[in-house]
Scaffold this motif. Structure first.
Motif, PDB file in Angstrom:
ATOM      1  N   ARG A   1      11.272  -2.376 -37.265  1.00  0.00           N
ATOM      2  CA  ARG A   1      12.569  -1.999 -36.697  1.00  0.00           C
ATOM      3  C   ARG A   1      12.595  -0.514 -36.350  1.00  0.00           C
ATOM      4  NH1 ARG A   1      16.443  -1.898 -41.023  1.00  0.00           N
ATOM      5  NH2 ARG A   1      15.608   0.195 -41.203  1.00  0.00           N
ATOM      6  N   ASN A   2      12.079   0.312 -37.243  1.00  0.00           N
ATOM      7  CA  ASN A   2      12.097   1.758 -37.022  1.00  0.00           C
ATOM      8  C   ASN A   2      11.244   2.162 -35.839  1.00  0.00           C
ATOM      9  OD1 ASN A   2      13.794   1.988 -39.205  1.00  0.00           O
ATOM     10  ND2 ASN A   2      12.203   2.709 -40.599  1.00  0.00           N
ATOM     11  N   CYS A   3      10.108   1.478 -35.638  1.00  0.00           N
ATOM     12  CA  CYS A   3       9.217   1.907 -34.560  1.00  0.00           C
ATOM     13  C   CYS A   3       9.756   1.514 -33.186  1.00  0.00           C
ATOM     14  CB  CYS A   3       7.772   1.442 -34.779  1.00  0.00           C
ATOM     15  SG  CYS A   3       7.386  -0.229 -34.334  1.00  0.00           S
ATOM     16  N   ILE A   4      10.779   0.662 -33.118  1.00  0.00           N
ATOM     17  CA  ILE A   4      11.395   0.410 -31.815  1.00  0.00           C
ATOM     18  C   ILE A   4      12.654   1.260 -31.628  1.00  0.00           C
ATOM     19  CG2 ILE A   4      10.465  -1.905 -31.562  1.00  0.00           C
ATOM     20  CD1 ILE A   4      13.213  -3.021 -32.249  1.00  0.00           C
ATOM     21  N   GLY A   5      12.905   2.160 -32.586  1.00  0.00           N
ATOM     22  CA  GLY A   5      14.000   3.113 -32.416  1.00  0.00           C
ATOM     23  C   GLY A   5      15.308   2.676 -33.043  1.00  0.00           C
TER      24      GLY A   5
ATOM     25  N   LYS B   1      10.465   2.369 -21.080  1.00  0.00           N
ATOM     26  CA  LYS B   1       9.497   1.273 -20.901  1.00  0.00           C
ATOM     27  C   LYS B   1       8.794   0.953 -22.218  1.00  0.00           C
ATOM     28  CE  LYS B   1       9.258  -0.398 -17.053  1.00  0.00           C
ATOM     29  NZ  LYS B   1      10.045  -1.584 -16.763  1.00  0.00           N
ATOM     30  N   ILE B   2       8.419   1.987 -22.975  1.00  0.00           N
ATOM     31  CA  ILE B   2       7.763   1.769 -24.269  1.00  0.00           C
ATOM     32  C   ILE B   2       8.733   1.067 -25.226  1.00  0.00           C
ATOM     33  CG2 ILE B   2       6.863   2.933 -26.327  1.00  0.00           C
ATOM     34  CD1 ILE B   2       5.592   4.987 -24.361  1.00  0.00           C
ATOM     35  N   THR B   3       9.984   1.501 -25.239  1.00  0.00           N
ATOM     36  CA  THR B   3      10.983   0.861 -26.097  1.00  0.00           C
ATOM     37  C   THR B   3      11.193  -0.590 -25.687  1.00  0.00           C
ATOM     38  OG1 THR B   3      12.075   2.975 -26.511  1.00  0.00           O
ATOM     39  CG2 THR B   3      13.374   0.977 -26.893  1.00  0.00           C
ATOM     40  N   GLU B   4      11.242  -0.860 -24.379  1.00  0.00           N
ATOM     41  CA  GLU B   4      11.387  -2.242 -23.911  1.00  0.00           C
ATOM     42  C   GLU B   4      10.209  -3.096 -24.384  1.00  0.00           C
ATOM     43  OE1 GLU B   4      11.802  -2.031 -19.658  1.00  0.00           O
ATOM     44  OE2 GLU B   4      13.804  -1.138 -19.790  1.00  0.00           O
ATOM     45  N   LYS B   5       8.994  -2.564 -24.296  1.00  0.00           N
ATOM     46  CA  LYS B   5       7.813  -3.302 -24.732  1.00  0.00           C
ATOM     47  C   LYS B   5       7.848  -3.523 -26.241  1.00  0.00           C
ATOM     48  CE  LYS B   5       3.944  -5.394 -24.159  1.00  0.00           C
ATOM     49  NZ  LYS B   5       3.897  -6.660 -23.450  1.00  0.00           N
TER      50      LYS B   5
ATOM     51  N   ASP C   1      13.126  13.089 -16.291  1.00  0.00           N
ATOM     52  CA  ASP C   1      13.407  11.715 -15.861  1.00  0.00           C
ATOM     53  C   ASP C   1      12.190  10.821 -16.067  1.00  0.00           C
ATOM     54  OD1 ASP C   1      15.126   9.727 -14.671  1.00  0.00           O
ATOM     55  OD2 ASP C   1      13.845   9.867 -12.886  1.00  0.00           O
ATOM     56  N   ASN C   2      11.000  11.332 -15.756  1.00  0.00           N
ATOM     57  CA  ASN C   2       9.769  10.570 -15.949  1.00  0.00           C
ATOM     58  C   ASN C   2       9.535  10.281 -17.431  1.00  0.00           C
ATOM     59  OD1 ASN C   2       7.346   9.281 -15.184  1.00  0.00           O
ATOM     60  ND2 ASN C   2       6.196  11.139 -15.632  1.00  0.00           N
ATOM     61  N   ALA C   3       9.768  11.284 -18.282  1.00  0.00           N
ATOM     62  CA  ALA C   3       9.603  11.092 -19.727  1.00  0.00           C
ATOM     63  C   ALA C   3      10.598  10.063 -20.250  1.00  0.00           C
ATOM     64  CB  ALA C   3       9.772  12.422 -20.459  1.00  0.00           C
ATOM     65  N   GLN C   4      11.823  10.110 -19.760  1.00  0.00           N
ATOM     66  CA  GLN C   4      12.824   9.126 -20.174  1.00  0.00           C
ATOM     67  C   GLN C   4      12.439   7.731 -19.692  1.00  0.00           C
ATOM     68  OE1 GLN C   4      16.428  10.830 -18.571  1.00  0.00           O
ATOM     69  NE2 GLN C   4      17.001  11.678 -20.559  1.00  0.00           N
ATOM     70  N   TRP C   5      11.916   7.623 -18.490  1.00  0.00           N
ATOM     71  CA  TRP C   5      11.488   6.323 -17.957  1.00  0.00           C
ATOM     72  C   TRP C   5      10.362   5.757 -18.819  1.00  0.00           C
ATOM     73  CZ3 TRP C   5       6.853   4.498 -16.006  1.00  0.00           C
ATOM     74  CH2 TRP C   5       6.909   3.251 -15.382  1.00  0.00           C
TER      75      TRP C   5
END
Length: 187
Positions: free
Chosen positions: A180-184, A47-51, A39-43
Motif C-alpha cells: 500500500r505504501n509503495c503505491i503512495g 504513470k508509475i503510480t497507475e502501474k 510537468d514531465n516529472a508529474q506525468w
C-alpha cells in the motif's frame, strides 16, 4: 551643443529598451523549460503510480489467497493445493518482473512471506511444498474442501505450524502495508 550627460541617459534608455524584451524572453524560455520538466516529472510519477495500482489490483488478491489457504481463514475451502502452488508461481513471476517498480521493503517482506508459506528449492524440477497443515483441529481440508481431495495433494505439503503462526500473519499484514505504501497510500 553636445551634452554628454544627455547622451549617456539616452544611450542607457536605448540599452534598457533593447535588453528588457531580451531578458523577458530568456526568463520566459527558462521558466517554460522548467515548467515542462515539472510537468514531465508529474506525468512519469502519475504513470508509475497507475502501474503500481494496477499491480496492487493484480497481486493483492493472490497474496490474500495464499494467506487464506495457509491460515484456514476466509475462502480457504475453495482453494486447492494445486491452485495455491499455481498462485505462488504467478506471484513470483509478477513480483520479480516488477520488482523495481515496487519498494525494497515490500520485496523483502514478500520473500519472507513466501518462504514462510512454502518450502522452496525442494529438488530439481520439483514444486515448492506448502508449509501449512492439511488438517488443523476441526478444520480438515480433506473433508471440508469444496473440491474433491486427491491423494496426490498430500505430497504437496510439508506440514508444520509456520504458515499459521503469528509471525506469518504479521508478515502478511506488514507486506500488505508495504505494498500500500509503495503505491503512495501511506497511513
Amino acid at each position: 551643443m553636445f551634452n554628454p550627460a544627455e547622451y549617456s541617459l539616452d544611450a542607457a534608455k536605448l540599452v534598457i529598451s533593447i535588453l528588457t524584451p531580451i531578458t523577458v524572453a530568456f526568463v520566459g524560455y527558462f521558466l517554460n523549460q522548467r515548467l515542462k520538466s515539472i510537468d514531465n516529472a508529474q506525468w512519469q510519477s502519475r504513470k508509475i503510480t497507475e502501474k503500481r495500482i494496477e499491480l496492487y489490483d493484480d497481486i493483492a488478491p493472490d497474496l490474500n489467497k495464499v494467506f487464506c489457504f495457509c491460515t484456514f481463514l476466509g475462502y480457504w475451502k475453495d482453494i486447492s493445493p494445486q491452485d495455491v502452488l499455481t498462485t505462488k508461481r504467478n506471484l513470483d513471476k509478477k513480483v520479480n518482473i516488477y520488482r523495481h517498480l515496487l519498494s525494497d521493503d515490500f520485496y523483502e517482506l514478500y520473500n519472507e512471506f513466501i518462504h514462510l508459506a512454502f518450502t522452496t528449492f525442494t529438488g530439481w524440477g520439483e514444486d515448492a511444498k506448502i508449509q501449512a497443515w492439511i488438517a488443523n483441529g476441526m478444520a480438515d481440508r480433506r473433508i471440508h474442501a469444496n473440491y474433491k481431495w486427491e491423494a496426490a495433494y498430500d505430497d504437496m505439503f510439508q506440514e508444520n505450524t509456520i504458515a499459521s503462526s503469528k509471525k506469518f500473519q504479521q508478515t502478511y499484514f506488514d507486506m500488505m502495508n508495504a505494498l500500500r505504501n509503495c503505491i503512495g497510500l501511506d497511513e
